[in-house]
Design an enzyme around this catalytic site. Sequence first.
Site, PDB file in Angstrom:
ATOM      1  N   ASP A 122     -10.468  -5.039   6.498  1.00 23.27           N
ATOM      2  CA  ASP A 122      -9.501  -5.731   5.663  1.00 23.27           C
ATOM      3  C   ASP A 122      -8.186  -4.971   5.802  1.00 23.27           C
ATOM      4  OD1 ASP A 122      -7.867  -6.765   3.702  1.00 23.27           O
ATOM      5  OD2 ASP A 122      -9.304  -6.539   2.065  1.00 23.27           O
ATOM      6  N   TRP A 158     -10.771  -3.192  -3.770  1.00 26.50           N
ATOM      7  CA  TRP A 158     -10.977  -4.299  -2.830  1.00 26.50           C
ATOM      8  C   TRP A 158     -12.214  -4.126  -1.975  1.00 26.50           C
ATOM      9  CZ3 TRP A 158      -8.863  -8.331  -4.471  1.00 26.50           C
ATOM     10  CH2 TRP A 158      -7.654  -8.273  -5.163  1.00 26.50           C
ATOM     11  N   LYS A 178       1.628  -9.629   1.927  1.00 24.18           N
ATOM     12  CA  LYS A 178       2.131  -8.252   1.909  1.00 24.18           C
ATOM     13  C   LYS A 178       3.229  -8.086   2.963  1.00 24.18           C
ATOM     14  CE  LYS A 178      -1.325  -7.417  -0.905  1.00 24.18           C
ATOM     15  NZ  LYS A 178      -1.139  -7.296  -2.361  1.00 24.18           N
TER      16      LYS A 178
END
Length: 336
Positions: A148, A78, A172
């Site tokens: 992030d 990511w 999440k």
Amino acid sequence: ELPNLDESGFGLLEVSHRSPTFQSVIDSAEERIRRVLSVPEDYEVLFLQGGATLQFAAVPLNLTDPADTADYVTTGNWSKKAAGEAKRYLNVNVAADGSNLHYEAIPDPATWRVNDDAKYLHLAINETVVGVEFHDVPSVSNAPLVADMSSTILSRPIDVSRYGVIYAGAQKNIGPAGITVVIVREDLLDRARQETPAVINYRVMADAESMSNTPPTFAWYVAGLVFEWIMKEGGIAVIGERNRRKAGKIYAAIDASSFYNNPIDPACRSWMNIPFTLSAPELDAVFLRESEEADLLNLKGHRLVGGMRASIYNAMPEAGIDALLKFMTEFETRHG
């Protein structure tokens, strides 16, 4: 409340986002996340769309000009994607790259090559694919820290005041996919480029209470319920201790076994995503089939790394961890 939200006569999925009824949803959700994370008053909390992936572009568009430089630390899939997207909008300096460590550890902060003129330093706090997580974010730069936190947010206490921008996709620990939480320090709100789309312009969205366009009302509502649930559970410190214990049980079982292996440096093992392999890879398919028969689902590792992966976000109870460990022990007895 799906058919009749707060006795308004309108169902949750049909109520106008401009109505007083939905305004109460907005206000309560923001108040709750501020309480849960102890968000300082000089930060705006935005509820946007597009997931964390859209923030890969939104961050440079909001914080920099095209000639500027930003520092990125790449510790997995990511953060690599975030850096790659940012290169479309500014000069990216990769201050540290974990590829030479096979993304199994975080590069020593003493080796990070930060740029004195960087407009921000970007980190992906938890890499869901490889299972690497920052547990202690180093202080190596005077630039605003951008993080992030898609798979770390709400899993433990964080010091919001250390960050310039925190962004997190919902799917999440926050709620259903479709909404993205962005927490922005107020002094960073007025730096957006003229061409920045309004729906990702932090100042525009802050002034519009995150409603410059129609928001994902259902996801926003459910996020507010999740924030309330955390408070009822005892707060973020209680959630954090629970997650530490859950992850610790799995890592202890893996480390005590010669049949299972987790390659990640123990100093940065993820609390949320635990990849592991078997000593006999030809048994992977058997493990996945038998685990599914035991109602232990979604244990297949990411296609980039293979093996197995246990994702144990807040919604996974400790009983689920115990069931997985019982199965792993029995599987090792049968096949080890």
